[in-house]
Design a protein around this motif. Structure first.
Motif, PDB file in Angstrom:
ATOM      1  N   ALA A 257      28.422  66.351 -11.863  1.00 42.77           N
ATOM      2  CA  ALA A 257      28.164  65.991 -13.262  1.00 42.77           C
ATOM      3  C   ALA A 257      28.103  67.237 -14.135  1.00 42.77           C
ATOM      4  O   ALA A 257      28.604  67.250 -15.267  1.00 42.77           O
ATOM      5  CB  ALA A 257      26.872  65.190 -13.361  1.00 42.77           C
TER       6      ALA A 257
ATOM      7  N   TYR B  73      31.733  68.468 -14.540  1.00 40.33           N
ATOM      8  CA  TYR B  73      32.440  67.631 -15.504  1.00 40.33           C
ATOM      9  C   TYR B  73      32.048  68.024 -16.932  1.00 40.33           C
ATOM     10  O   TYR B  73      32.891  68.111 -17.830  1.00 40.33           O
ATOM     11  CB  TYR B  73      32.103  66.151 -15.300  1.00 40.33           C
ATOM     12  CG  TYR B  73      32.538  65.545 -13.986  1.00 40.33           C
ATOM     13  CD1 TYR B  73      33.707  65.954 -13.342  1.00 40.33           C
ATOM     14  CD2 TYR B  73      31.781  64.534 -13.402  1.00 40.33           C
ATOM     15  CE1 TYR B  73      34.101  65.375 -12.142  1.00 40.33           C
ATOM     16  CE2 TYR B  73      32.169  63.953 -12.197  1.00 40.33           C
ATOM     17  CZ  TYR B  73      33.325  64.379 -11.571  1.00 40.33           C
ATOM     18  OH  TYR B  73      33.710  63.816 -10.392  1.00 40.33           O
ATOM     19  N   THR B  74      30.739  68.248 -17.116  1.00 39.66           N
ATOM     20  CA  THR B  74      30.240  68.586 -18.443  1.00 39.66           C
ATOM     21  C   THR B  74      30.794  69.924 -18.911  1.00 39.66           C
ATOM     22  O   THR B  74      31.229  70.071 -20.060  1.00 39.66           O
ATOM     23  CB  THR B  74      28.703  68.624 -18.429  1.00 39.66           C
ATOM     24  OG1 THR B  74      28.207  67.367 -17.954  1.00 39.66           O
ATOM     25  CG2 THR B  74      28.142  68.879 -19.822  1.00 39.66           C
TER      26      THR B  74
ATOM     27  N   GLU C 232      32.854  64.951 -19.254  1.00 38.80           N
ATOM     28  CA  GLU C 232      31.733  64.103 -18.834  1.00 38.80           C
ATOM     29  C   GLU C 232      31.751  62.708 -19.448  1.00 38.80           C
ATOM     30  O   GLU C 232      31.281  61.739 -18.848  1.00 38.80           O
ATOM     31  CB  GLU C 232      30.402  64.793 -19.136  1.00 38.80           C
ATOM     32  CG  GLU C 232      29.956  64.806 -20.593  1.00 38.80           C
ATOM     33  CD  GLU C 232      30.615  65.921 -21.397  1.00 38.80           C
ATOM     34  OE1 GLU C 232      30.198  66.110 -22.556  1.00 38.80           O
ATOM     35  OE2 GLU C 232      31.525  66.604 -20.878  1.00 38.80           O
TER      36      GLU C 232
ATOM     37  N   PHE D 184      24.669  70.043 -20.121  1.00 35.77           N
ATOM     38  CA  PHE D 184      24.263  69.274 -18.941  1.00 35.77           C
ATOM     39  C   PHE D 184      22.806  68.865 -19.051  1.00 35.77           C
ATOM     40  O   PHE D 184      22.451  67.713 -18.787  1.00 35.77           O
ATOM     41  CB  PHE D 184      24.488  70.103 -17.679  1.00 35.77           C
ATOM     42  CG  PHE D 184      23.965  69.468 -16.413  1.00 35.77           C
ATOM     43  CD1 PHE D 184      24.483  68.275 -15.946  1.00 35.77           C
ATOM     44  CD2 PHE D 184      22.933  70.066 -15.696  1.00 35.77           C
ATOM     45  CE1 PHE D 184      24.005  67.689 -14.775  1.00 35.77           C
ATOM     46  CE2 PHE D 184      22.448  69.492 -14.535  1.00 35.77           C
ATOM     47  CZ  PHE D 184      22.982  68.296 -14.075  1.00 35.77           C
TER      48      PHE D 184
ATOM     49  N   TRP E 163      30.265  61.123 -15.916  1.00 38.70           N
ATOM     50  CA  TRP E 163      29.066  61.718 -15.320  1.00 38.70           C
ATOM     51  C   TRP E 163      28.086  60.645 -14.867  1.00 38.70           C
ATOM     52  O   TRP E 163      27.421  60.794 -13.838  1.00 38.70           O
ATOM     53  CB  TRP E 163      28.396  62.689 -16.307  1.00 38.70           C
ATOM     54  CG  TRP E 163      27.621  62.045 -17.426  1.00 38.70           C
ATOM     55  CD1 TRP E 163      28.090  61.701 -18.652  1.00 38.70           C
ATOM     56  CD2 TRP E 163      26.235  61.688 -17.403  1.00 38.70           C
ATOM     57  NE1 TRP E 163      27.090  61.122 -19.406  1.00 38.70           N
ATOM     58  CE2 TRP E 163      25.943  61.121 -18.673  1.00 38.70           C
ATOM     59  CE3 TRP E 163      25.222  61.786 -16.457  1.00 38.70           C
ATOM     60  CZ2 TRP E 163      24.677  60.644 -19.003  1.00 38.70           C
ATOM     61  CZ3 TRP E 163      23.948  61.313 -16.784  1.00 38.70           C
ATOM     62  CH2 TRP E 163      23.686  60.755 -18.039  1.00 38.70           C
ATOM     63  N   GLN E 164      27.999  59.520 -15.600  1.00 34.27           N
ATOM     64  CA  GLN E 164      27.107  58.433 -15.209  1.00 34.27           C
ATOM     65  C   GLN E 164      27.617  57.728 -13.962  1.00 34.27           C
ATOM     66  O   GLN E 164      26.855  57.469 -13.013  1.00 34.27           O
ATOM     67  CB  GLN E 164      26.975  57.423 -16.347  1.00 34.27           C
ATOM     68  CG  GLN E 164      26.333  57.940 -17.614  1.00 34.27           C
ATOM     69  CD  GLN E 164      26.250  56.867 -18.689  1.00 34.27           C
ATOM     70  OE1 GLN E 164      26.296  55.678 -18.394  1.00 34.27           O
ATOM     71  NE2 GLN E 164      26.144  57.289 -19.932  1.00 34.27           N
TER      72      GLN E 164
ATOM     73  N   GLN F  71      29.484  58.844 -11.687  1.00 34.99           N
ATOM     74  CA  GLN F  71      29.362  59.713 -10.515  1.00 34.99           C
ATOM     75  C   GLN F  71      27.923  59.777 -10.025  1.00 34.99           C
ATOM     76  O   GLN F  71      27.642  59.688  -8.825  1.00 34.99           O
ATOM     77  CB  GLN F  71      29.832  61.115 -10.867  1.00 34.99           C
ATOM     78  CG  GLN F  71      29.897  62.058  -9.679  1.00 34.99           C
ATOM     79  CD  GLN F  71      31.036  61.718  -8.756  1.00 34.99           C
ATOM     80  OE1 GLN F  71      32.190  61.945  -9.074  1.00 34.99           O
ATOM     81  NE2 GLN F  71      30.726  61.160  -7.592  1.00 34.99           N
ATOM     82  N   LEU F  72      26.984  59.906 -10.955  1.00 40.13           N
ATOM     83  CA  LEU F  72      25.579  60.117 -10.600  1.00 40.13           C
ATOM     84  C   LEU F  72      24.984  58.969  -9.800  1.00 40.13           C
ATOM     85  O   LEU F  72      24.142  59.171  -8.926  1.00 40.13           O
ATOM     86  CB  LEU F  72      24.765  60.346 -11.879  1.00 40.13           C
ATOM     87  CG  LEU F  72      23.276  60.621 -11.703  1.00 40.13           C
ATOM     88  CD1 LEU F  72      23.056  61.984 -11.029  1.00 40.13           C
ATOM     89  CD2 LEU F  72      22.561  60.580 -13.049  1.00 40.13           C
TER      90      LEU F  72
END
Length: 457
Positions: free
Chosen positions: A30, A33-34, A39, A97, A133-134, A136-137
């Protein structure tokens, strides 16, 4: 002395900690990505199994309710962010991030099959459509809850199918589950897949159910030692729990049954049932039945579907079963969570033995005469054919649920209907067959185009 953070003292889980219940690489990815400015790109991940556990002909999807609750409550507290920063791992992470973690909320869409649905290899149980990012997390938590509850639900459904609708099935797995949290999820999955009750008091009460159980050998031994005899131990227990089932194999099982039978005939005791936890359950249950013909006989002790099948085949006189260790442990469900689309671009994994299909997909199921006739895995943009139904449903939109939470009773009924709809070859315990899931022509074409595109990168 500085007080340790709560999670260091208890090593437990509260809902506020769920954001940190993830693998490190979800956070480092994440952050990457950011840093690259990706992201917020729209991403789709699908959760599925490549293959079933050995001797399984199907899986029963379970765990969606807890997955959605997790997504609804996803956030990072200042204390958690400070703890991450203190590790030193994220020293080079971009400032953005930390900003997205401070304001973190899940804002994506979730498509999923309803809990209690029979599914097969490569069929998505769930799809996440969210900012990269969400999406993935949340991988780790989603896999944890869906993999484990699906495993227990499938075992429970197989056991209910084998034992029959008249048998009483109790979940006794708390002491053997892999963790206290796992014990709660196991109890829920078993109940939702057809079990009658659980001995886990917390799970039962949280689910609005009534816990069920008998007694342990310790009570019989303790009261026998203090009050004189096994019969006095039974009498004492019935003083506080009249008519409750009694565990009768602490000493001489048949002798205990003979004494209880005499008391029942004399009207000295009311007895609803007895539990057998050891010995030759076939022979002992037959002898107990001859002595106590109107009393339910309940068996426990490292049972699974194969042992229950053996007991039934050999004529055991058993009305119900308690399942523990082998229900809540055993062969894992190896669900995976793979990226299938990013910023509108279909993607796939081509590794040997671990390939995936690209694009957002739908499961199109055809049922004929109450039986599953065919499953077709196609793209979400495809139109269902005649008599086909799409199994994946939109259950969360923009981070908000769009369907009401289903009751255990509703999920239990769906599980029973799905198992009944399976061909017999998929339900058999040994040498079970697999449903041949058809891959639509559109999906095959997209797969080939994606492969060619990967070759040009």
């Amino acid at each position: 002395m500085t007080a340790l953070p709560r999670w260091e003292q208890e090593l437990g889980i509260a809902s506020v900690d769920y954001s940190l219940l993830t693998d490190l690489y979800q956070l480092t990815m994440a952050a990457c990505y950011t840093g690259e400015g990706f992201e917020e790109k729209s991403a789709s991940f699908e959760l599925f199994v490549r293959r079933l556990p050995e001797d399984f002909g199907y899986l029963i999807a379970m765990g969606l309710t807890q997955a959605l609750t997790y997504l609804e409550n996803l956030q990072f507290t200042p204390e958690q962010i400070a703890a991450l920063q203190a590790t030193g791992i994220f020293h080079h992470a971009p400032e953005r991030f930390w900003q997205i973690l401070e304001s973190a909320r899940f804002s994506g869409d979730i498509w999923a099959v309803p809990e209690g649905t029979a599914i097969f290899p490569h069929e998505p149980l769930l799809r996440v459509e969210a900012p990269l990012w969400q999406a993935q997390l949340v991988e780790t938590f989603l896999l944890n809850t869906l993999n484990y509850q699906t495993l227990v639900a499938t075992r429970a459904a197989r056991i209910r199918d084998l034992a029959g609708v008249e048998a009483t099935l109790l979940e006794f797995g708390t002491r053997r589950a892999f963790s206290p949290q796992g014990a709660l999820w196991a109890a829920r999955a078993a109940l939702a897949a057809g079990f009658d009750a659980t001995s886990n008091v917390l799970a039962a009460l949280q689910l609005g159910e009534k816990p069920s159980g008998t007694m342990a050998h310790a009570l019989v031994m303790a009261l026998s030692a203090m009050e004189g005899t096994e019969d006095q131990a039974f009498t004492a227990f019935h003083q506080y729990f009249p008519g409750a089932p009694l565990l009768i194999d602490t000493y001489d099982t048949v002798a205990a049954a003979e004494r209880l039978a005499a008391k029942v005939r004399a009207g000295e005791i009311e007895l609803s049932g007895i539990r057998l936890d050891s010995g030759d359950l076939v022979t002992i249950s037959q002898k107990v039945r001859s002595l106590l013909p109107d009393v339910s006989i309940f068996a426990s002790g490292d049972l699974d579907e194969w042992e229950i099948a053996r007991l039934k085949a050999e004529g055991a006189e058993i009305d119900g079963y308690g399942l523990g260790t082998k229900l809540v442990t055993g062969k894992p469900v190896n669900g995976v969570y793979k990226l299938v689309e990013i910023d509108g671009i279909p993607v796939m994994k081509e590794s040997s033995g671990k390939g995936t299909y690209p694009g957002r997909k739908q499961i199109f199921r055809t049922i004929v005469g109450g039986k599953i006739h065919r499953d077709r895995l196609g793209l979400i943009t495809e139109t269902p054919g005649k008599d086909e139904i799409g199994l994946l449903q939109l259950v969360m939109q923009g981070g908000e649920r769009v369907q009401q939470t289903e009751s255990l009773g509703t999920i239990r009924q769906r599980t029973a209907m799905n198992v009944a709809s399976l061909p017999e070859s998929l339900r058999q315990l040994d040498n079970s067959q697999l449903l041949d899931v058809e891959i639509s022509q559109n999906l095959q074409d997209l797969t080939q185009r994606t492969k060619r595109g990967m070759g040009n990168r």
